[in-house]
Design an enzyme around this catalytic site. Structure first.
Site, PDB file in Angstrom:
ATOM      1  N   GLY A   1      87.914-112.544  -9.076  1.00  0.00           N
ATOM      2  CA  GLY A   1      87.498-111.411  -8.205  1.00  0.00           C
ATOM      3  C   GLY A   1      88.720-111.098  -7.311  1.00  0.00           C
ATOM      4  CB  CYS A   2      88.952-109.583  -3.846  1.00  0.00           C
ATOM      5  SG  CYS A   2      89.831-108.921  -2.721  1.00  0.00           S
ATOM      6  CG  PHE A   3      94.401-109.654  -6.256  1.00  0.00           C
ATOM      7  CD1 PHE A   3      94.534-109.137  -4.860  1.00  0.00           C
ATOM      8  CD2 PHE A   3      95.059-109.220  -7.267  1.00  0.00           C
ATOM      9  CE1 PHE A   3      95.038-107.522  -4.882  1.00  0.00           C
ATOM     10  CE2 PHE A   3      95.431-107.844  -7.247  1.00  0.00           C
ATOM     11  CZ  PHE A   3      95.695-107.237  -6.038  1.00  0.00           C
TER      12      PHE A   3
END
Length: 178
Positions: free
Chosen positions: A12-14
């Site tokens: 997902g969001c890094f």
């Protein structure tokens, strides 16, 4: 010279994933970028449209004498919801896919074994099926993300962490392979 290996994880969001990995003993460095898509050298804006097919990815450079690949995978499985297809919490789109990009046949075997182990944990808790892909990193170039994304939560400690989780931990590694 220290021995080092690389691992690539999309959760997902890094931003939050990078922080989780950089805080692990034995991790030498991290960076964030894009993998799995078709367009060379994509920008964040292009990736966010979903048309490139890239997933936000963390590159983890680690000392295998201090932390095993399996220990990195334990963190990977626990830090996000691998049963959610192209979504983590409120973040929706192919850029938020759950993917493990393996660099060797050994990493591939360990990744598949860890997936089975974690699926058993999820089954026991009556949680859904893992949708995480396991792909060969050599077939998916890693494109470094823009500078403002690198170590984002170090620069912005109160920034958006953006991770959801199943709430089910990976089983404790009794004798992780070193």
């Amino acid at each position: 010279m220290k021995k080092q290996d690389k691992a690539y994880f999309a959760t997902g969001c890094f931003w939050g994933a990078e922080r989780r990995f950089w805080n692990l003993a034995g991790v030498l460095s991290t960076s964030v970028g894009y993998m799995g898509g078709k367009r060379p050298n994509p920008s964040y804006e292009q990736v966010c449209t979903g048309v490139t097919g890239h997933a936000e990815t963390v590159e983890v450079v680690f000392d295998p004498e201090k932390i095993t690949y399996e220990q990195l995978l334990a963190e990977f499985w626990t830090m996000h919801d691998p049963t959610s297809f192209h979504r983590q919490g409120n973040d929706i789109g192919s850029q938020y896919a759950s993917v493990i990009f393996t660099t060797t046949d050994e990493q591939k075997a360990i990744a598949f074994r860890s997936k089975d182990i974690y699926q058993t944990q999820l089954d026991n808790a009556h949680v859904g099926k893992i949708v995480t892909e396991i792909l060969n990193a050599n077939e998916h170039p890693y494109w470094l993300a823009e500078e403002y994304h690198q170590l984002y939560l170090k620069k912005n400690p109160n920034g958006y962490d953006c991770h959801s989780s199943t709430g089910i931990p990976y089983p404790v590694l009794v004798n992780p392979t070193l």
